[in-house]
Design an enzyme around this catalytic site. Structure first.
Site, short mmCIF file in Angstrom:
data_model
loop_
_atom_site.label_atom_id
_atom_site.label_comp_id
_atom_site.label_asym_id
_atom_site.label_seq_id
_atom_site.Cartn_x
_atom_site.Cartn_y
_atom_site.Cartn_z
CG HIS A 1 0.58 6.31 -0.63
ND1 HIS A 1 -0.48 6.90 -1.27
CD2 HIS A 1 0.05 5.66 0.45
CE1 HIS A 1 -1.61 6.63 -0.62
NE2 HIS A 1 -1.31 5.87 0.42
CG HIS B 1 -1.72 1.25 1.40
ND1 HIS B 1 -3.04 1.34 1.04
CD2 HIS B 1 -1.38 2.47 1.90
CE1 HIS B 1 -3.48 2.56 1.30
NE2 HIS B 1 -2.50 3.26 1.83
CD GLU B 2 1.78 3.66 3.57
OE1 GLU B 2 2.12 4.71 2.98
OE2 GLU B 2 0.70 3.54 4.18
#
Length: 474
Positions: free
Chosen positions: A29, A25-26
């Site tokens: 980003h 998920h990170e």
């Protein structure tokens, strides 16, 4: 001892899977942030004290002690309140962002005479919260790095960065559902007999066991056994359980010639379905009710047998619909979250029961994973499929939850960027002055309110999962 080890193994598998999901998920980003030139100072899995870290280039990569999520820290996510002021760094992480932005600014009494005067007018609590958010961590932005601040990016670039994390969870869910459906398959009724009722009881009967005077079920009387595979009924080859059910229901009182495969040998039986009361089921297999809420029944032929389940591999076209159904279920749960939390309070502090389809905490997820792994009657393939399905559903939940348009969630930042883009477009349309970036720091009071609510719900779920856990297996 073996059961305990399997339980621990199930928990460990899900913890590792969840950690990888958070890490990816990170990365969702991180990659677009670096591609668009934003300075990323940290990439962390977890919160709290750092257990391990290593710096590569300008970014510190590491693992922290509290495994409740992760974050990347980007400089300049908030714009300055006034032209010429310095923006401060921020992060994508839920808890980390609160700790970083909500930390009190350094003592300024030596520089600000107003703070030394006890009679001077002091800012209100909410104003101080906003000012502290702007001031915290501002010194970490080096000279000449202002052009690398997040808030300076075009609106579409900021949206891509903030949607990168949830999109990664969606992709993980699609891959896991593909493995689950195409590799393992879904549980469906087979043509093999899984159970044989000992007696005939009407659907509305409250009896839970057969009595000595109860009539034997036609299936038991004819000698059907669990494990028998239905080959044909009354000369019709059987290819599905629903097909056999249709023949039996429409033939009350009619002797039927039944051929079953028992351990590789065809066995001929004669079964006469008995006319008895059964519930009417809808297309989803649920009992239908009338306008008064009473279960609808009908008299049909009954033999007293149930199917054994089997895993049937699905085509690739089944994957996206399955993901869509899961997304819809999570959205429905979030929309009804207030009532669900009331139900959880009643269950945790009263006699109420937990909804097996209701929300659970990370503690509950670990418990379910442990139960799946430790049940000896479930085949290894089914255990693996269940754990994969659990991780797939968790990623769908992370995807949907992070899209909620509230700070500090990713959806809150996306909503702010969209609002800024709309303001600028309207100003350009009417030939007005560019209004500039949206001051997201003003939302810090709302952010803290959201955190208090979500934190309280998390604690409640953890407590409920400890004192009255969901038991999926009876």
């Amino acid at each position: 001892m073996e059961t305990v080890l399997l339980y621990i193994l199930g928990v460990v598998i899900v913890v590792i899977g969840l950690a990888l999901s958070i890490g990816l998920h990170e990365i969702g980003h991180l990659l677009p942030a670096k591609a668009f030139g934003v300075k990323v100072t940290q990439y962390m899995i977890g919160f709290g004290p750092t257990l391990w870290s290593r710096r590569k280039g300008e970014t510190e990569y590491g693992v922290k002690a509290i495994p409740l999520g992760g974050y990347i820290s980007m400089i300049g996510m908030f714009p300055p309140a006034k032209p010429g002021e310095k923006p401060h760094p921020n992060s994508t992480g839920f808890f980390n962002q609160l700790v970083q932005e909500g930390a009190p600014a350094q003592d300024q009494t030596a520089q600000d005479p107003n703070l030394q005067d006890p009679n001077a007018k002091r800012p209100g609590a909410l104003t101080s919260l906003v000012e502290d958010a702007r001031q915290s961590s501002a010194d970490t932005i080096g000279a000449g790095e202002e052009h690398r601040a997040f808030y300076r990016l075009a609106v579409w670039k900021r949206i891509i960065i903030m949607l990168g994390g949830p999109t990664m969870n969606l992709l993980i869910a699609v891959v896991l559902f593909a493995v689950l459906l195409m590799g393992f398959g879904t549980a469906q009724a087979s043509t093999t007999v899984g159970s044989v009722s000992a007696c005939v009881l009407p659907a509305s009967s409250t009896q839970t066991a057969c009595g000595a005077t109860d009539e034997k079920s036609p299936g038991a009387a004819a000698g059907l056994q669990p494990g028998d595979r239905l080959v044909s009924i009354d000369g019709t080859a059987i290819t599905s359980w629903d097909q056999s059910t249709g023949i039996i229901r429409s033939s009350p009182g009619t002797p039927l010639a039944v051929v079953v495969d028992r351990a590789g040998t065809d066995v001929n039986l004669t079964i006469t379905p008995k006319l008895t009361e059964r519930y009417v089921l809808d297309s989803a297999g649920k009992v239908t009710t009338d306008a008064d809420g009473t279960a609808v029944t009908q008299e049909v032929g009954f033999v007293g047998i149930g199917p054994a389940g089997e895993l049937v591999q699905q085509p690739v076209t089944a994957v996206l619909p399955a993901v869509g159904d899961n997304i819809g279920a999570v959205v429905h749960m979030i929309l009804n979250l207030p009532q669900r939390m009331v139900d959880i309070v009643n269950a945790a502090f009263g006699p109420g029961e937990r909804d097996p389809n209701g929300p659970i905490s990370v503690v509950g997820v670990g418990r379910v994973a442990g139960e799946i792994a430790s049940i000896n009657t479930i085949p290894i393939a089914s255990k693996a499929a269940s754990l994969i399905g659990l991780l797939a559903s968790l990623n769908v939940a992370l995807f949907v939850f992070n899209l909620i348009p509230l700070m500090p969630l990713d959806g809150g930042h996306v909503a702010g960027a969209l609002w800024e883009g709309l303001r600028r477009r309207v100003a350009k349309l009417f030939k007005r002055k560019d209004p500039g970036p949206v001051d997201m720091a003003r939302l810090m009071p709302l952010t803290f309110a959201v955190v208090i609510v979500l934190g309280g719900m998390s604690l409640l779920l953890i407590y409920a999962d400890i004192v009255k856990p969901i038991n999926l297996f009876g």
